[in-house]
Design a protein around this motif. Structure first.
Motif, PDB file in Angstrom:
ATOM      1  N   TRP A 196      -5.302   4.436   0.066  1.00 46.10           N
ATOM      2  CA  TRP A 196      -5.821   3.966  -1.222  1.00 46.10           C
ATOM      3  C   TRP A 196      -6.769   4.983  -1.836  1.00 46.10           C
ATOM      4  O   TRP A 196      -6.780   5.186  -3.058  1.00 46.10           O
ATOM      5  N   TYR A 211       1.450   3.878  -3.174  1.00 38.01           N
ATOM      6  CA  TYR A 211       1.209   5.314  -3.018  1.00 38.01           C
ATOM      7  C   TYR A 211       2.440   6.110  -3.444  1.00 38.01           C
ATOM      8  O   TYR A 211       2.332   7.105  -4.177  1.00 38.01           O
ATOM      9  N   THR A 256       0.838  -1.211   0.000  1.00 34.68           N
ATOM     10  CA  THR A 256       0.000   0.000   0.000  1.00 34.68           C
ATOM     11  C   THR A 256       0.862   1.246   0.000  1.00 34.68           C
ATOM     12  O   THR A 256       0.647   2.179  -0.795  1.00 34.68           O
ATOM     13  N   SER A 303      -4.558   7.521  -3.323  1.00 32.33           N
ATOM     14  CA  SER A 303      -3.885   6.991  -4.507  1.00 32.33           C
ATOM     15  C   SER A 303      -4.804   7.033  -5.718  1.00 32.33           C
ATOM     16  O   SER A 303      -4.401   7.432  -6.823  1.00 32.33           O
TER      17      SER A 303
END
Length: 488
Positions: free
Chosen positions: A461, A107, A103, A464
Motif C-alpha cells: 500500500w 497495486y 491489495t 501504491s
C-alpha cells in the motif's frame, strides 16, 4: 458540497469512458476464446453503471471548471480509476481458481495506469491473453494521461478544459499552449502518441515478435511502462533486434511529446534538435549506458559487444522509468544498478511519458544554483538564469524548488515507513524510488529476480500510494492538504 459537483459530474463521465476501454480485452477474449468474455463484460457493465450513477447525481452542475476543480479531479481520477481497473483482475483470477487479494489487484492496476511496471503477479505467461492485454493496455492509457483525451472532447460537453489540462500536464511549463485552443493541443498530442505507437508495433513485429506480443509490448514501451506478458521480460525473446527497437522507442518517448507536435505543425525539425532539455536527456541516457557498459566490461562480466548490449539496454530501460530486463544486473558491480536507479530520477523530459523529477527541473535547479554562485562573486549581477536563450521566470523557479523539496521529503518519509515495517535498507530505498519515479524495477527484494509480491500488504500500500503521488507529480496532491484549498 455543491462546489464539487462539477468535479463529480466529470469524474462520472471519465469512469463511463473508462468502461469503454474494457471493450478491447472483451473483444480479444471473444477472438481468442480464452474464457474471460463474461469477466470483461461484467467489469465493463459495472464500471459504466457506477460512472453513470455518479454523472446523473451531479448532472445539474454546469459550471466551468476552476483551477481548484482541475486539481481535485486529477487527484480523484488517478485514485479512483485503479479501483475499477482491478475488476478484470479480481474476477479473472477468481475464474481461474487463483484468487487475488484486493491489495495485490489494486497495486497491479495502479502500476499499470501510472506506467510504473512493477508487478505482484507471477506465471503471467500462462494467463489468458485478454488479461495480459488489459494489464499492458492500462499502461498505454496512462502514458499520455486519459484526462488529456477527455480534454479534447470537453468543449462539446459545454465544459472548458484548460484548467484540467494544466493540472494534468507533466512538468513545470504547464502554461505553455501549443495551439490557441486547448482541445486542439490535446488532440495533437494524442495524434503524435498514436503515430509513435503504430511505428513501435510494426517495428516489434518486423523484428520477430508475434502480432499480439508486438501490440502488448508497444503499449508498455511507448508509455515507458515496462509490464510484459512474460515473466522473463525481454529475456524471453533473447533478440538483439527486438531490444534495438525497444531502445529506439524508449529514447524517442523520453522526449517531450510537445516538441514533436510543434515540429510537425510548424514543419521545423530544428525545434527538436535545438531543444536543450532533449540534448541533456539523450546525453544522460546514452552516456549513462556507455558508462555502465564500460564498467561491467572492465569488471570482466562480459565480452565488449555483450557488455554494450546489456549495459545500454538496462540503463536506458531503467533510466527512462520503463523497467524491462534481459538479465540479472544485481550481479554487476554495485555502482551500476544504483547508478541506473538514480538516473531514473531525472533522465526523462517534461512532457514525456516517463516519471521522476524530469530533466527540465534539474536544469532549472542547476541554472539557479549557478546564478546564485555568480551573485556571490558579483553581488550587483542582474542577469537572470536562462535555459538556452529563454529566461527562467521566477514563478517557475519557485515551483521547481517546491517540487524538489516535496520530492525529497516524500522519498525520505516513504523509505522510513518501509524501514519501520522491517524491510531492509536497500529494498526500502529502491522500492521508494521505483514507485515515486514510476520505474517499477528496483533492487534486492524488488529487483530483477523477484517482484513486489514478496512485500507485506502494508508495504504494498505504501508503494501504491507512492506510485499515485509520482504520477500526480506531488504538487497536485499536496495542494489538497492545504486548508485554504477548501475555502471558497
Amino acid at each position: 458540497m455543491r462546489d464539487v459537483l462539477p468535479v463529480l459530474r466529470l469524474l462520472g463521465l471519465l469512469i463511463m469512458l473508462f468502461s469503454a476501454t474494457m471493450l478491447l480485452p472483451l473483444g480479444t477474449s471473444a477472438l481468442f476464446e480464452d474464457g474471460m468474455l463474461l469477466v470483461h463484460l461484467r467489469s465493463a457493465s459495472f464500471t459504466w453503471l457506477a460512472g453513470g450513477l455518479l454523472w446523473l447525481s451531479a448532472r445539474s452542475a454546469r459550471d466551468e471548471l476552476q483551477p481548484r476543480h482541475g486539481v481535485l479531479l486529477v487527484v480523484l481520477t488517478w485514485s479512483v480509476l485503479p479501483l475499477f481497473a482491478t475488476l478484470p483482475l479480481l474476477l479473472g483470477m477468481h475464474a481461474l481458481g487463483q484468487p487475488m487479494s484486493f491489495t495485490h489487484a489494486f497495486y497491479e492496476a495502479t502500476s499499470g495506469l501510472t506506467t510504473t511496471g512493477g508487478t505482484v503477479m507471477s506465471g503471467v505467461d500462462k494467463l489468458p491473453v485478454s488479461i495480459n492485454l488489459w494489464r499492458c493496455f492500462l499502461q498505454w492509457l496512462g502514458g499520455m494521461g486519459i484526462l488529456i483525451l477527455v480534454v479534447a472532447v470537453l468543449p462539446f460537453l459545454g465544459m472548458g478544459g484548460s484548467q484540467l489540462f494544466r493540472a494534468e500536464s507533466p512538468g513545470p511549463m504547464k502554461e505553455t499552449k501549443l495551439t490557441p485552443r486547448i482541445a486542439e493541443t490535446a488532440k495533437g498530442l494524442w495524434l503524435v502518441y498514436a503515430s509513435i505507437s503504430t511505428l513501435c508495433a510494426l517495428g516489434y513485429w518486423a523484428a520477430g515478435m508475434t502480432p499480439m506480443d508486438a501490440v502488448m509490448h508497444m503499449f508498455t514501451t511507448v508509455s515507458l511502462g515496462g509490464l510484459t506478458p512474460h515473466d522473463a521480460s525481454f529475456a524471453y525473446f533473447d533478440s538483439p533486434a527486438i531490444e534495438s527497437v525497444a531502445i529506439a522507442v524508449m529514447l524517442l518517448c523520453s522526449a517531450n511529446f510537445a516538441l514533436y507536435f510543434s515540429a510537425i505543425s510548424k514543419q521545423r525539425s530544428d525545434i527538436i534538435w535545438k531543444n536543450p532539455e532533449l540534448r541533456i536527456t539523450l546525453i544522460s541516457l546514452i552516456g549513462g549506458g556507455l558508462l555502465v557498459s564500460f564498467v561491467i566490461w572492465l569488471e570482466g562480466h562480459y565480452e565488449p559487444l555483450k557488455a554494450l548490449r546489456y549495459g545500454m539496454f538496462h540503463t536506458i530501460s531503467i533510466a527512462t522509468t520503463t523497467g524491462y530486463g534481459i538479465t540479472n544486473f544485481e550481479v554487476w558491480p554495485p555502482f551500476a544498478p544504483m547508478f541506473m536507479l538514480l538516473l531514473s530520477s531525472f533522465a526523462t523530459s517534461a512532457g514525456s511519458t516517463g516519471g521522476g523529477i524530469k530533466t527540465l527541473r534539474v536544469l532549472v535547479l542547476f541554472q539557479q544554483a549557478r546564478h546564485e554562485l555568480k551573485r556571490m562573486v558579483h553581488p550587483r549581477l542582474v542577469q537572470p538564469p536562462r535555459i538556452g536563450q529563454n529566461r527562467i521566470p521566477d514563478h517557475i523557479v519557485r515551483a521547481v524548488v517546491a517540487y524538489t523539496v516535496l520530492y525529497v521529503a516524500t522519498v525520505l518519509v516513504m523509505t522510513l515507513l518501509l524501514l519501520a515495517s522491517d524491510l531492509d535498507l536497500v529494498s526500502a530505498f529502491a522500492a521508494t524510488l521505483a514507485s515515486i519515479n514510476c520505474t517499477g524495477l528496483g533492487l534486492a527484494k524488488v529487483g530483477p529476480t523477484s517482484n513486489y509480491a514478496v512485500l507485506t500488504d502494508f508495504q504494498i500500500w505504501v508503494c501504491s500510494i507512492g506510485m499515485i503521488l509520482g504520477r500526480l507529480e506531488l504538487l497536485s496532491f499536496f495542494a489538497l492538504l492545504l486548508p485554504s484549498y477548501w475555502k471558497r
